[in-house]
Design a protein around this motif. Structure first.
Motif, short mmCIF file in Angstrom:
data_model
loop_
_atom_site.label_atom_id
_atom_site.label_comp_id
_atom_site.label_asym_id
_atom_site.label_seq_id
_atom_site.Cartn_x
_atom_site.Cartn_y
_atom_site.Cartn_z
N GLN A 147 -22.01 21.74 -14.18
CA GLN A 147 -22.35 22.17 -12.82
C GLN A 147 -23.11 21.02 -12.15
OE1 GLN A 147 -24.27 26.15 -12.69
NE2 GLN A 147 -23.79 26.28 -14.87
N PRO A 148 -23.27 21.09 -10.83
CA PRO A 148 -24.04 20.04 -10.16
C PRO A 148 -25.44 19.91 -10.75
CG PRO A 148 -22.85 21.33 -8.55
CD PRO A 148 -22.67 22.03 -9.87
N GLY A 149 -25.85 18.68 -11.01
CA GLY A 149 -27.15 18.46 -11.62
C GLY A 149 -27.68 17.08 -11.28
N VAL A 150 -28.75 16.73 -11.96
CA VAL A 150 -29.37 15.43 -11.77
C VAL A 150 -29.65 14.83 -13.14
CG1 VAL A 150 -31.67 16.45 -11.53
CG2 VAL A 150 -31.26 14.15 -10.68
N LEU A 151 -29.26 13.57 -13.30
CA LEU A 151 -29.50 12.84 -14.54
C LEU A 151 -30.69 11.91 -14.31
CD1 LEU A 151 -28.14 12.53 -17.39
CD2 LEU A 151 -26.96 10.51 -16.46
N GLU A 152 -31.79 12.21 -14.99
CA GLU A 152 -33.03 11.45 -14.81
C GLU A 152 -33.26 10.53 -16.00
OE1 GLU A 152 -36.42 13.89 -14.19
OE2 GLU A 152 -35.51 15.06 -12.58
N LYS A 153 -33.69 9.33 -15.69
CA LYS A 153 -34.04 8.39 -16.75
C LYS A 153 -35.14 8.99 -17.62
CE LYS A 153 -33.04 4.22 -18.27
NZ LYS A 153 -31.65 3.86 -18.62
N ASP A 202 -21.96 15.72 -10.63
CA ASP A 202 -21.20 16.88 -10.13
C ASP A 202 -20.84 17.87 -11.23
OD1 ASP A 202 -21.20 15.89 -7.50
OD2 ASP A 202 -19.44 14.65 -7.91
N ASN A 203 -20.55 17.35 -12.43
CA ASN A 203 -20.12 18.21 -13.53
C ASN A 203 -20.26 17.42 -14.84
OD1 ASN A 203 -17.82 16.45 -13.57
ND2 ASN A 203 -16.88 17.75 -11.99
N GLN A 204 -19.82 18.03 -15.94
CA GLN A 204 -19.96 17.39 -17.24
C GLN A 204 -19.17 16.09 -17.32
OE1 GLN A 204 -18.28 18.93 -21.21
NE2 GLN A 204 -20.38 19.73 -21.22
N ALA A 205 -17.94 16.10 -16.79
CA ALA A 205 -17.11 14.89 -16.84
C ALA A 205 -17.75 13.75 -16.07
CB ALA A 205 -15.72 15.22 -16.27
N ASP A 206 -18.30 14.07 -14.91
CA ASP A 206 -18.98 13.06 -14.11
C ASP A 206 -20.19 12.50 -14.86
OD1 ASP A 206 -19.91 11.46 -12.02
OD2 ASP A 206 -20.91 13.12 -11.00
N THR A 207 -20.96 13.38 -15.46
CA THR A 207 -22.15 12.95 -16.21
C THR A 207 -21.76 12.00 -17.34
OG1 THR A 207 -23.17 15.09 -15.74
CG2 THR A 207 -24.18 13.77 -17.47
N SER A 208 -20.62 12.26 -17.97
CA SER A 208 -20.17 11.47 -19.12
C SER A 208 -19.80 10.03 -18.76
CB SER A 208 -18.98 12.15 -19.80
OG SER A 208 -19.34 13.44 -20.24
N PRO A 215 -31.06 6.53 -22.58
CA PRO A 215 -31.33 7.97 -22.72
C PRO A 215 -31.81 8.57 -21.40
CG PRO A 215 -33.14 6.71 -23.65
CD PRO A 215 -32.10 5.72 -23.26
N ALA A 216 -31.45 9.84 -21.19
CA ALA A 216 -31.77 10.50 -19.93
C ALA A 216 -31.95 12.00 -20.16
CB ALA A 216 -30.66 10.25 -18.91
N VAL A 217 -32.43 12.65 -19.13
CA VAL A 217 -32.59 14.11 -19.14
C VAL A 217 -31.68 14.68 -18.07
CG1 VAL A 217 -34.20 16.04 -18.85
CG2 VAL A 217 -34.99 13.91 -19.89
N HIS A 218 -30.82 15.63 -18.48
CA HIS A 218 -29.91 16.25 -17.52
C HIS A 218 -30.47 17.61 -17.11
CE1 HIS A 218 -25.61 17.49 -16.23
NE2 HIS A 218 -26.11 16.63 -15.38
N LYS A 219 -30.59 17.83 -15.80
CA LYS A 219 -31.15 19.07 -15.28
C LYS A 219 -30.17 19.73 -14.33
CE LYS A 219 -35.96 17.43 -15.42
NZ LYS A 219 -37.19 17.17 -14.62
N LEU A 220 -30.06 21.05 -14.45
CA LEU A 220 -29.28 21.81 -13.49
C LEU A 220 -29.89 21.67 -12.10
CD1 LEU A 220 -28.46 25.26 -15.14
CD2 LEU A 220 -26.81 23.59 -14.31
N ALA A 259 -24.25 8.83 -26.05
CA ALA A 259 -22.99 9.38 -25.52
C ALA A 259 -22.52 10.58 -26.34
CB ALA A 259 -21.92 8.29 -25.50
N ALA A 260 -22.94 10.67 -27.60
CA ALA A 260 -22.56 11.81 -28.44
C ALA A 260 -23.16 13.12 -27.93
CB ALA A 260 -23.01 11.56 -29.88
N ASP A 261 -24.17 13.01 -27.07
CA ASP A 261 -24.81 14.21 -26.53
C ASP A 261 -24.15 14.73 -25.25
OD1 ASP A 261 -26.83 14.32 -28.50
OD2 ASP A 261 -28.03 12.82 -27.42
N PHE A 262 -23.16 14.02 -24.73
CA PHE A 262 -22.57 14.43 -23.45
C PHE A 262 -21.97 15.84 -23.46
CE2 PHE A 262 -22.24 9.82 -22.00
CZ PHE A 262 -23.22 9.98 -21.04
#
Length: 381
Positions: free
Chosen positions: A170-176, A127-133, A140-145, A161-164
Motif C-alpha cells: 500500500q502507499p507508504g514511506v521508506l525512511e532511512k 506506492d506498493n511493495q513492488a515499488d518499495t523493492s 537499511p530503512a524503515v517502511h511505514k504505512l 533486500a531479503a526483507d522486501f
C-alpha cells in the motif's frame, strides 16, 4: 480569553487518553460527551454522555458534534471530512482538521517536514511493495504505512533486500534507518493566541517486540543544549502546523548529537503520562487550557519521574488480573493508573505506573522492580 465552564466538550475516541482527559476536565466543571466504537470503552462510565459509534463514519461524527461547543480527539483515525463540516458550522474543532490532514498520512507528514525545513530522516515515498523493492540501495530503512498505522502497527524494518516481502503493498514511506543514541519526546502546547509551552524532554525505551513505549524517564539524561534544541524544534513544528492543543513530537538523538523528528501526534500522548504526578500541570490539563484558549500552565517538574506502561503479558487473554500490585504499591512514590479495560490480551495497554523520586539511580531501581514484579495476566489463564 474568558473562561466558561458551561461549554460541552466532545471527545472523539473513548480510550485511556480520553479517560484521563475527562479526569482533568472534571476540575474545570465541563460537560463531557464521548464517542467510541467499543460499547465498553474506558470513557463510558465517567462521561456525562457516551455515544457508541464509528469514529470514521461521516454521519455518526456529524450527529455527535451537533450539540458540542468544542470538539477534540484522542486518536487521529477519525472522519476528517465530518470535522471539516462541523468547523464550517462554527464549531471549535481542535486540533484543526487541516492539521489532522497533514498528520493522518505519514507521507504528507514527512513532506511537510521537508517543506518547512524541519529536521527529519531522509525518505522515499512508495506506492506498493513492488515499488518499495526497487530501492535496495536505500537500505537499511524503515517502511511505514501512509495511513492507518498506530502503536507500532504499520511499521516494518527492512535491513536487506531479503526483507522486501515484508514491505507493505500500500502507499507508504521508506525512511532511512537511523543509528540513534536515544529516542526522545517533547510535548508542546499551543493555544489560539499562539502562546506555547513545552514539557521537559523525556527519554523513551521501546519494547523490542511490540514496538510500544515500555518505560520512560523524565527528564531525559541529556545535556541542557540538546534539551533546548529539542524543545525549540517542537515549538517550531507546532507553529508551522498552527496547531491548537497538544503536539507530541517524537525524536531521534543521533550518534553525532543531532535531533531528527520521527513522528508527531496531535493530542495527549503516552510520553506525557508522568506529568499527572510530576509537573505543575499535567498534559491533560494543558490540552484543555490550550483548546479553551486559556493561559497555559507552568510545566515545571517538581520531581524526577518515570512511567512504566502496563502491557498485557504474552500468552494471556481474558478477564484481567494485576499480579504483584500489592508489592508495587508498598514502594514510596509509586502511583497506578488503570484504564478501565476489563479484558487483557498480549501487549494491550492496560494502564501505567508513574514513579517519583528525586534520586535518578533510585528511580531506575524502582522501574526495574515494577517491571519485574507487576504482571498483567488473565483470571482464567
Amino acid at each position: 480569553m474568558r473562561f466558561d465552564n458551561r461549554k460541552k466538550l466532545g471527545i472523539i475516541g473513548g480510550g485511556q487518553l480520553g479517560r484521563m482527559l475527562i479526569q482533568a476536565a472534571i476540575d474545570f466543571d465541563l460537560t463531557i460527551k464521548t464517542l467510541d466504537p467499543d460499547s465498553d470503552a474506558p470513557c463510558k462510565f465517567i462521561s456525562h454522555e457516551f455515544v457508541n459509534g464509528s469514529l470514521k463514519d461521516f454521519d455518526t461524527v456529524m450527529a455527535f458534534g451537533q450539540d458540542c461547543d468544542i470538539i477534540t480527539i484522542e486518536i487521529e483515525n477519525v472522519s476528517i471530512e465530518a470535522l471539516e463540516a462541523l468547523e464550517k458550522q462554527g464549531k471549535a474543532v481542535f486540533p484543526q482538521p487541516s492539521v489532522l490532514r497533514i498528520i493522518q498520512d505519514k507521507r504528507v507528514q514527512k513532506q511537510f517536514y521537508k517543506e518547512k525545513n524541519l529536521p527529519t530522516a531522509d525518505f522515499i515515498l512508495t506506492d506498493n511493495q513492488a515499488d518499495t523493492s526497487t530501492h535496495s540501495d536505500f537500505l537499511p530503512a524503515v517502511h511505514k504505512l501512509g495511513k492507518g498505522g498506530y502503536d507500532g502497527k504499520g511499521v516494518q524494518i527492512l535491513n536487506t533486500a531479503a526483507d522486501f516481502p515484508k514491505a507493505f503493498d500500500q502507499p507508504g514511506v521508506l525512511e532511512k534507518k537511523i543509528d540513534f543514541e536515544k529516542e526522545l519526546a517533547v510535548i508542546v502546547a499551543r493555544n489560539e493566541t499562539g502562546e506555547t509551552q513545552t514539557f521537559p524532554v523525556v527519554e523513551m525505551v521501546f519494547h523490542p517486540e511490540a514496538n510500544l513505549v515500555e518505560y520512560l524517564f523524565a527528564p531525559a539524561n541529556i545535556s541542557n543544549e540538546i534539551a533546548k534544541n529539542a524543545e525549540e524544534i517542537a515549538i517550531q513544528t507546532a507553529n508551522a502546523l498552527g496547531i491548537v492543543g497538544l503536539l507530541a513530537v517524537e525524536m531521534f538523538l543521533t550518534k553525532d548529537q543531532q535531533i531528527l523528528i520521527n513522528e508527531v501526534a496531535p493530542r495527549p500522548h503516552n510520553s506525557g503520562h508522568q506529568t499527572i504526578r510530576a509537573n505543575d500541570v499535567s498534559q491533560f490539563e494543558q490540552h484543555l487550557r490550550a483548546i479553551l484558549n486559556l493561559p497555559l500552565g507552568s510545566t515545571r517538574a517538581h520531581s524526577k519521574a518515570a512511567m512504566v506502561n502496563l502491557l498485557g503479558e504474552e500468552g494471556y487473554a481474558g478477564e484481567v488480573i494485576y499480579q504483584g500490585m500489592d508489592e508495587v504499591l508498598a514502594i514510596e512514590g509509586v502511583h497506578p493508573f488503570l484504564y478501565g479495560k476489563r479484558i487483557t490480551k498480549p501487549f494491550r495497554k492496560m494502564g501505567h505506573i508513574t514513579i517519583i523520586d528525586q534520586d535518578f539511580e533510585k528511580l531506575k531501581e524502582k522501574v526495574i522492580f515494577v517491571k519485574d514484579k507487576l504482571k498483567v495476566i488473565a483470571k482464567n489463564a
